[in-house]
Design a protein around this motif. Structure first.
Motif, PDB file in Angstrom:
ATOM      1  N   ILE A  88       0.859  -1.194   0.000  1.00  0.00           N
ATOM      2  CA  ILE A  88       0.000   0.000   0.000  1.00  0.00           C
ATOM      3  C   ILE A  88       0.891   1.238   0.000  1.00  0.00           C
ATOM      4  O   ILE A  88       1.824   1.336   0.810  1.00  0.00           O
ATOM      5  N   SER A  89       0.603   2.149  -0.935  1.00  0.00           N
ATOM      6  CA  SER A  89       1.423   3.351  -1.040  1.00  0.00           C
ATOM      7  C   SER A  89       0.602   4.473  -1.681  1.00  0.00           C
ATOM      8  O   SER A  89      -0.336   4.220  -2.456  1.00  0.00           O
ATOM      9  N   LYS A  90       0.960   5.709  -1.385  1.00  0.00           N
ATOM     10  CA  LYS A  90       0.325   6.854  -2.060  1.00  0.00           C
ATOM     11  C   LYS A  90       0.638   6.808  -3.541  1.00  0.00           C
ATOM     12  O   LYS A  90      -0.241   7.007  -4.393  1.00  0.00           O
ATOM     13  N   GLU A  91       1.872   6.555  -3.872  1.00  0.00           N
ATOM     14  CA  GLU A  91       2.295   6.380  -5.261  1.00  0.00           C
ATOM     15  C   GLU A  91       3.126   5.112  -5.343  1.00  0.00           C
ATOM     16  O   GLU A  91       3.868   4.777  -4.411  1.00  0.00           O
ATOM     17  N   PHE A  92       2.984   4.407  -6.456  1.00  0.00           N
ATOM     18  CA  PHE A  92       3.708   3.152  -6.612  1.00  0.00           C
ATOM     19  C   PHE A  92       4.410   3.160  -7.962  1.00  0.00           C
ATOM     20  O   PHE A  92       3.758   3.306  -8.997  1.00  0.00           O
ATOM     21  N   GLU A  93       5.694   3.083  -7.991  1.00  0.00           N
ATOM     22  CA  GLU A  93       6.472   3.082  -9.230  1.00  0.00           C
ATOM     23  C   GLU A  93       7.377   1.873  -9.238  1.00  0.00           C
ATOM     24  O   GLU A  93       8.155   1.661  -8.317  1.00  0.00           O
ATOM     25  N   PHE A  94       7.238   1.031 -10.266  1.00  0.00           N
ATOM     26  CA  PHE A  94       8.064  -0.176 -10.377  1.00  0.00           C
ATOM     27  C   PHE A  94       8.650  -0.197 -11.780  1.00  0.00           C
ATOM     28  O   PHE A  94       7.912  -0.300 -12.772  1.00  0.00           O
ATOM     29  N   LEU A  95       9.965  -0.030 -11.946  1.00  0.00           N
ATOM     30  CA  LEU A  95      10.648   0.033 -13.228  1.00  0.00           C
ATOM     31  C   LEU A  95      11.620  -1.134 -13.353  1.00  0.00           C
ATOM     32  O   LEU A  95      12.370  -1.438 -12.420  1.00  0.00           O
ATOM     33  N   ALA A  96      11.619  -1.736 -14.514  1.00  0.00           N
ATOM     34  CA  ALA A  96      12.600  -2.772 -14.834  1.00  0.00           C
ATOM     35  C   ALA A  96      13.601  -2.166 -15.808  1.00  0.00           C
ATOM     36  O   ALA A  96      13.239  -1.758 -16.907  1.00  0.00           O
ATOM     37  N   GLN A  97      14.841  -2.070 -15.403  1.00  0.00           N
ATOM     38  CA  GLN A  97      15.866  -1.462 -16.250  1.00  0.00           C
ATOM     39  C   GLN A  97      16.499  -2.538 -17.137  1.00  0.00           C
ATOM     40  O   GLN A  97      17.052  -3.513 -16.642  1.00  0.00           O
ATOM     41  N   GLU A  98      16.403  -2.305 -18.456  1.00  0.00           N
ATOM     42  CA  GLU A  98      17.042  -3.185 -19.449  1.00  0.00           C
ATOM     43  C   GLU A  98      16.617  -4.640 -19.283  1.00  0.00           C
ATOM     44  O   GLU A  98      17.397  -5.564 -19.482  1.00  0.00           O
ATOM     45  N   GLY A  99      15.404  -4.841 -18.902  1.00  0.00           N
ATOM     46  CA  GLY A  99      14.926  -6.204 -18.742  1.00  0.00           C
ATOM     47  C   GLY A  99      13.435  -6.257 -18.952  1.00  0.00           C
ATOM     48  O   GLY A  99      12.844  -5.378 -19.577  1.00  0.00           O
ATOM     49  N   SER A 100      12.793  -7.256 -18.450  1.00  0.00           N
ATOM     50  CA  SER A 100      11.362  -7.431 -18.641  1.00  0.00           C
ATOM     51  C   SER A 100      10.645  -7.368 -17.307  1.00  0.00           C
ATOM     52  O   SER A 100      11.246  -7.498 -16.245  1.00  0.00           O
ATOM     53  N   LEU A 101       9.340  -7.152 -17.380  1.00  0.00           N
ATOM     54  CA  LEU A 101       8.479  -7.143 -16.215  1.00  0.00           C
ATOM     55  C   LEU A 101       7.400  -8.182 -16.448  1.00  0.00           C
ATOM     56  O   LEU A 101       6.680  -8.134 -17.437  1.00  0.00           O
ATOM     57  N   LYS A 102       7.279  -9.123 -15.549  1.00  0.00           N
ATOM     58  CA  LYS A 102       6.322 -10.202 -15.736  1.00  0.00           C
ATOM     59  C   LYS A 102       5.502 -10.366 -14.470  1.00  0.00           C
ATOM     60  O   LYS A 102       6.037 -10.388 -13.356  1.00  0.00           O
ATOM     61  N   MET A 103       4.183 -10.416 -14.652  1.00  0.00           N
ATOM     62  CA  MET A 103       3.277 -10.706 -13.554  1.00  0.00           C
ATOM     63  C   MET A 103       2.363 -11.821 -13.994  1.00  0.00           C
ATOM     64  O   MET A 103       1.917 -11.854 -15.158  1.00  0.00           O
ATOM     65  N   GLY A 104       2.046 -12.735 -13.106  1.00  0.00           N
ATOM     66  CA  GLY A 104       1.180 -13.825 -13.499  1.00  0.00           C
ATOM     67  C   GLY A 104       0.769 -14.676 -12.330  1.00  0.00           C
ATOM     68  O   GLY A 104       1.090 -14.393 -11.177  1.00  0.00           O
ATOM     69  N   ILE A 105      -0.006 -15.690 -12.668  1.00  0.00           N
ATOM     70  CA  ILE A 105      -0.497 -16.634 -11.679  1.00  0.00           C
ATOM     71  C   ILE A 105       0.085 -17.996 -12.027  1.00  0.00           C
ATOM     72  O   ILE A 105       0.051 -18.422 -13.190  1.00  0.00           O
ATOM     73  N   SER A 106       0.612 -18.683 -11.029  1.00  0.00           N
ATOM     74  CA  SER A 106       1.212 -19.989 -11.271  1.00  0.00           C
ATOM     75  C   SER A 106       0.199 -20.918 -11.929  1.00  0.00           C
ATOM     76  O   SER A 106      -0.883 -21.172 -11.399  1.00  0.00           O
ATOM     77  N   GLY A 107       0.528 -21.372 -13.152  1.00  0.00           N
ATOM     78  CA  GLY A 107      -0.368 -22.231 -13.895  1.00  0.00           C
ATOM     79  C   GLY A 107      -1.535 -21.506 -14.545  1.00  0.00           C
ATOM     80  O   GLY A 107      -2.434 -22.140 -15.102  1.00  0.00           O
ATOM     81  N   GLY A 108      -1.511 -20.123 -14.518  1.00  0.00           N
ATOM     82  CA  GLY A 108      -2.624 -19.362 -15.067  1.00  0.00           C
ATOM     83  C   GLY A 108      -2.149 -18.268 -16.001  1.00  0.00           C
ATOM     84  O   GLY A 108      -1.142 -18.389 -16.698  1.00  0.00           O
TER      85      GLY A 108
END
Length: 538
Positions: free
Chosen positions: A482-502
């Motif tokens: 939980i945050s007022k602002e949320f910043e998530f950067l991947a430098q020179e790579g990839s960003l992956k979000m998912g569900i195991s098996g989904g």
């Protein structure tokens, strides 16, 4: 004097002696040291020699150096040195009382296949007494302190089936005293060889009293006295109303007793001083050391170059003007308890020992007045409760006791492994009875991990920092951010979000990809705009 026991059994000779040296002062026996060798393997025989420690060493040293190792020559050397020894008036008076045994020797060997013993002792006017034991005969013979008791006890143990070596150990353990103790040296002879058995430490009695001296510190002096001294009777004796003071140029100066060894005050020719009571006074008349009262006034003395200091109580008042401290404090154990509590109340303290630092909270089960090592009650010197004293100031110093079940280790700092492989580890919390429910912080080579395992089930929740990156884990549990602002950067790579098996959503430097397992439902309260060079719908 000591104890030598010889057993002939199964055509073998077993002979043993202890290494204790004792002295007698005013009718009471004291142990002096445990480093007297009294049994020797010489040619085809084992020679036991004991009595006066200095005289025994002089005799055996000369016998070993001689080319003639005959029994007759041993007798000649014993008689020659004993005659010289008894020329001194004080020594002659002491041994003529018959309380102490001057010298005794027992030689064990085989002759024509038979076990033979030769005894040469003061008790029999140094006559050579030969004892021959027939083959297949069992015999036990002893010489020295409690010799009759020793031979009967050892003989009974062997008769009851106790192994011979164990029987010897049991006998010397039973008879240990100020005169018998130290190490048990034992030889076994079979007519062909002589075998030395590893030394055994005799179990000493709790009542053993010591008056420690350096081994054989007077041997050379006695030897030169007996060889070189040619003036007798050159001495000084002063008496007055039962008091006595003596000075003998060959012995030393003493007062308060007829014999040097019994005197409460004495100085020998090496400068060794013994005094029952002494007060050392400083230049201003202050008492610096009082041996009768048992104290040293450190406030009036400086101690430098202390190699080792063992203390029950250590207080540093002021070293520098800006505060008091102990520099480079090294101790085996340190506990910090800073308040007085009652039985049933809890107390928090830090316990440091070995490579552990423990933050503990414990419930007090007992509260009694503290005592020092001499069983004296302890008090605080004043209301500041910093310095302990045995003087009754009315401010009692308490000692607290705890039941093991009431001691809770809330935090522990320690090492796993040692040396270069040592890993610092921190445990926080008491946890549950399965070992879970507490935090473990571990700094390993190439990483740092903070881990918590859920109570009862042990599901891992952790943050793992390592050379390759950061891993966050919450097994079978929710991850919330939980945050007022949320910043998530991947430098020179990839960003992956998912569900195991989904479904998986992935962002890369060249685009984005969604792999949806199931339906896709997009809702918006405003306009949905999709821009692209090409839009493909299937």
């Amino acid at each position: 004097m000591s104890l030598n026991i010889v057993t002939i059994i199964n055509n073998n000779i077993v002979t043993a002696a202890d290494t204790a040296v004792s002295t007698e002062i005013k009718g009471e026996k004291y142990r002096v040291h445990n480093e007297s060798k009294k049994i020797f393997h010489i040619d085809d025989m084992v020679v036991y020699l004991s009595g006066n420690a200095d005289l025994s060493k002089i005799i055996i040293d000369e016998f070993i150096k001689c080319k003639d190792h005959s029994i007759e020559n041993l007798k000649r050397i014993i008689v020659s040195w004993c005659d010289k020894f008894m020329e001194f008036p004080v020594i002659k008076v002491h041994y003529s009382k018959g309380k102490d045994f001057l010298i005794g020797s027992l030689v064990s060997k085989f002759e024509n296949g038979l076990a033979v013993m030769y005894e040469i002792s003061q008790e029999h006017n140094f006559e050579i007494r030969r004892m021959e034991i027939s083959k297949n005969q069992t015999a036990v013979y002893a010489i020295g302190v409690n010799s009759e008791v020793a031979s009967k006890y050892l003989d009974k143990l062997i008769y009851d089936g106790v192994p011979v070596l164990q029987a010897y150990q049991d006998t010397y353990n039973k008879l240990s005293s100020s005169e018998i103790g130290g190490q048990l040296e034992l030889f076994i002879m079979d007519g062909k060889s002589i075998k030395k058995i590893p030394n055994y430490s005799i179990k000493e009695k709790d009542s053993l009293k010591w008056r420690r001296e350096m081994p054989y510190r007077n041997t050379e002096r006695f030897k030169h006295m007996m060889l070189d001294a040619n003036i007798t009777g050159s001495s000084l004796t002063l008496r007055d109303n039962g008091g006595v003071m003596k000075m003998f140029p060959l012995i030393g100066l003493w007062a308060g007793a007829e014999n040097f060894a019994d005197a409460p005050f004495s100085v020998d020719l090496q400068g060794s001083l013994i005094g029952r009571k002494a007060k050392f006074i400083g230049p201003k008349g202050d008492i610096l050391i009082d041996t009768e009262a048992g104290y040293i006034d450190m406030d009036k003395l400086d101690i430098i170059n202390v190699g080792k200091l063992v203390a029950e109580m250590l207080e540093v008042n002021t070293i520098l003007a800006d505060g008091g401290y102990v520099n480079n404090l090294t101790v085996n154990r340190l506990k910090t308890i800073g308040k007085d509590v009652e039985v049933g109340q809890y107390i928090d303290y830090i316990d440091i020992q070995d490579n552990f630092i423990k933050f503990i909270t414990a419930r007090v089960s007992t509260k009694t007045q503290a005592k020092d090592s001499r069983d004296r009650l302890l008090y605080w010197q004043n209301g500041e409760k910093r310095i302990l004293t045995t003087e009754n100031t009315g401010i009692i110093a308490y000692e607290y006791g705890f039941n093991d079940a009431d001691i809770k280790e809330k935090r522990v700092l320690t090492f796993e492994e040692s040396g270069d492989a040592a890993t610092p580890v921190e445990y926080i919390g008491t946890g549950d009875n399965t070992g879970n429910g507490r935090v473990v912080n571990r700094k390993r080579n190439g990483g740092y991990k903070s881990e918590y395992k859920s109570s009862n089930y042990g599901f891992e929740r952790s943050i793992d920092l390592n050379d390759d990156g950061i891993s966050v884990r919450s097994d079978k549990g929710k991850f919330s951010a939980i945050s007022k602002e949320f910043e998530f950067l991947a430098q020179e790579g990839s960003l992956k979000m998912g569900i195991s098996g989904g479904s998986i959503f992935e962002l890369t430097p060249t685009g984005a990809k969604m792999d949806i397992k199931g339906d896709l439902d997009i809702k918006a309260t405003g306009t949905v705009t999709i821009n692209g060079q090409t839009i493909k719908l299937n």
